[in-house]
Design an enzyme around this catalytic site. Structure first.
Site, PDB file in Angstrom:
ATOM      1  N   GLY A 180      41.464  35.313   7.791  1.00  0.00           N
ATOM      2  CA  GLY A 180      40.398  36.307   7.831  1.00  0.00           C
ATOM      3  C   GLY A 180      39.694  36.349   6.483  1.00  0.00           C
ATOM      4  N   GLY A 181      39.107  37.496   6.210  1.00  0.00           N
ATOM      5  CA  GLY A 181      38.384  37.664   4.947  1.00  0.00           C
ATOM      6  C   GLY A 181      39.277  37.465   3.743  1.00  0.00           C
TER       7      GLY A 181
ATOM      8  N   GLY B 114      19.700   6.343  -9.418  1.00  0.00           N
ATOM      9  CA  GLY B 114      19.848   7.769  -9.715  1.00  0.00           C
ATOM     10  C   GLY B 114      21.273   8.103 -10.119  1.00  0.00           C
ATOM     11  N   ALA B 115      22.212   7.364  -9.524  1.00  0.00           N
ATOM     12  CA  ALA B 115      23.615   7.632  -9.828  1.00  0.00           C
ATOM     13  C   ALA B 115      23.905   7.357 -11.304  1.00  0.00           C
ATOM     14  CB  ALA B 115      24.508   6.793  -8.932  1.00  0.00           C
TER      15      ALA B 115
END
Ligand code: HXC
Length: 519
Positions: A171-172, A406-407
């Site tokens: 859950g939370g 870009g790498a």
């Protein structure tokens, strides 16, 4: 009452508290192969160092018969102690008391140690084993979680926050660990999910077990939620202790330097031969890491997730560093969404806690294709770019082989404030590999050639020309983008000297409320 009676009362209350939810429930915990909350703290901290807070707390609830059931400590053991003589704050949820579920008072206990950890400037370690919100307390329990979340957020980047999951975390409740720096899960006994198998079945019709939905394997390999998977709780606790040994107490301190017996001039001849002759042949970058760091010791973070990039902690001449390395042995070391996210978070952690970053580059580029583009590789790749560019800690980068496109820019390049950038003679620093480049540059000419043989010869010749010009470190070095080309076997010494020189480095970012990293 006499003084002896008073002391007796104290001792008997202490004994009562130590029994948690009672012998039967302790036995049930052991039968599941789990330690109790107290046993876990004893294993985690230096012997005899634990100082407990709030042992006499119990809940304030009056509904559903809870008024008749009171247990001292109310489901969580809190306090502080030491790991290798350094102070840490801890809380450990006690499943034997109402399933370790979170009550208002329990939340208050956890918040108290969190507040003090922040004030003192010491790490906090939370051990989770809980059925979630204490159902009988309703909204007060939810408020308690939110109080904890808020403190997790305030402590982020101020003190290291570590979470161990040794039981249910659902859950939370999962969001407190998720807000911390590292999550460790033990195999078989732990699981984490926002909604469990029953809800999944009702809402989506999916049939899935607890283990399959949120076990350690899943979060260590698939989701990347867990940074460490341990075979059992004992191993998990050793990992936590090891992890703490690399970290400063807080963001205003440097990480702890220890004495180093591994010679700093140690030459590793195997490194001169580790790069295969063919650029497409893989090798294991971990062999490079093991051979250059102190005593070959490397604590890998997210070892089983996005294995095309390696992240983890090691030491050079006793100084802790964070290592980021492309892994040619997995997906050719390509940068994809998961690898970018994994490395970005790691770089940011190191930067927040003054841990220098050593980057080893062998990257063919970003992974092409619709899968990655639809998944938002643009935004995720930008995370890593952002993390490197924003980091002000010492950054030493060594290009081992490929560093394309870009790498290349992303992986700790000079222009992203890389401080000392080395390359091995085998480095290939270019916009792209020779095959791709020649296809684009010469495609039209090639198509006009008559025979396949002529085409192949022409392509080969052009690729060689391209490789000679670009597939080497000297073009980048000529422009000063690489500070020096170094002999691989001497890497350990060169990195140590670089880190020593950079130890007094000062750099900063412009004043702002906070940056807006592409999330
Ligand atoms: C009160 C709880 C409890 C809870 C367990 N117990 N969970 N008491 N509140 N949430 C008690 C049980 O009544 C039992 O008490 C003891 O703990 C052990 O539980 P068992 O069920 O016997 O253990 P086990 O079979 O191991 O199962 C563990 C479990 C199960 C899977 C965690 O107990 C369970 O499903 N609990 C409920 C989980 C849940 O739905 N929690 C709320 C989630 S919502 P006795 O007296 O018999 O020993 C949530 C929101 C948070 O957490 C939001 C934050 C933003």
């Amino acid at each position: 009452m006499t003084i002896e009676d008073n002391i007796q009362l104290l001792l008997s209350k202490r004994e009562e508290a130590k029994l948690g939810g009672g012998i039967k429930r302790i036995e049930a915990q052991h039968k599941k192969g789990k330690f109790t909350a107290r046993e876990r703290i004893e294993l985690l901290l230096d012997e005899g160092s634990f100082e407990e807070f709030d042992m006499f707390v119990s809940h304030n609830s009056h509904d559903f018969g809870l008024e008749k059931q009171h247990y001292l400590t109310d489901g969580v053991i809190t306090g502080y102690g030491t790991i290798d003589g350094r102070v840490v704050y801890v809380y450990s949820q006690d499943f034997t008391i109402f399933g370790g579920s979170l009550s208002e008072t329990m939340a208050r206990k956890i918040c108290k140690v969190m507040d003090q950890a922040i004030k003192v400037g010491a790490p906090i370690i939370g051990i989770n084993d809980s059925g979630g919100a204490r159902i009988q307390e309703g909204v007060k329990s939810l408020a308690g979680y939110a109080e904890i979340f808020q403190r997790n957020i305030m402590a982020s980047g101020v003190i290291p926050q570590l979470s161990a999951i040794f039981g249910p975390c659902a859950g939370g409740a999962v969001y407190s660990p998720a807000l911390t720096d590292f999550i460790l899960m033990s195999r078989e006994s732990s699981y984490m999910f926002v909604t469990g198998p029953k809800v999944a079945k009702t809402v989506t019709g999916e049939d899935i077990t607890t283990e399959e939905l949120g076990g350690a394997e899943v979060h260590g390999k698939k989701s990347g939620v867990a940074h460490f998977i341990a075979d059992n709780e004992e191993e998990g606790i050793l990992i936590l202790r090891k992890l703490i040994s690399f970290l400063p107490q807080n963001n205003l301190e440097d990480p702890p330097v220890i004495e180093c017996k591994d010679p700093i001039h140690r030459m590793e001849d195997l490194l001169n031969e580790i790069i295969p002759s063919s650029p497409n042949q893989p090798y294991n970058v971990k062999d490079v890491i093991f051979s250059v760091v102190d005593n070959g010791e490397f604590l890998e973070v997210q070892r089983h997730y996005a294995m095309n990039i390696i992240t983890g902690f090691a030491r050079f001449n006793g100084m802790p560093v964070g290592i980021v390395a492309n892994q040619p042995a997995y997906l050719a070391g390509v940068l994809d969404i998961n690898a970018s996210r994994k490395a970005a978070r790691f770089v940011r952690f190191c930067d927040a806690f003054n841990i220098p970053i050593v980057t080893m580059v062998d990257v063919p580029g970003f992974l092409p294709g619709s899968n990655q583009e639809f998944g938002g590789i643009i935004i995720h790749g930008a995370k890593l770019l952002f993390a490197y560019g924003e980091a002000t800690v010492p950054k030493v980068t060594i290009t081992l082989r490929k560093s394309y496109g870009g790498a290349h820019d992303v992986m700790g390049s000079k222009q992203l404030r890389g401080d000392i950038n080395y390359a091995w003679p085998s480095a290939e620093i270019a916009v792209m590999g020779s095959a791709g480049a020649i296809e684009i540059l010469e495609g039209r000419k090639v198509s006009k050639l008559n025979s396949d043989e002529a085409k192949a010869d022409y392509i080969k010749k052009k690729e060689e020309e391209y490789s000679q010009k670009f597939a080497n470190p000297y073009e980048a070095a000529r422009h000063g983008f690489i500070d020096d080309v170094i002999e691989p076997r001497n890497t350990r010494f060169r990195v140590i000297r670089a880190l020593q020189t950079l130890a007094t480095k000062k750099d900063s970012n412009p004043p702002k409320k906070h940056s807006n990293i592409p999330l």
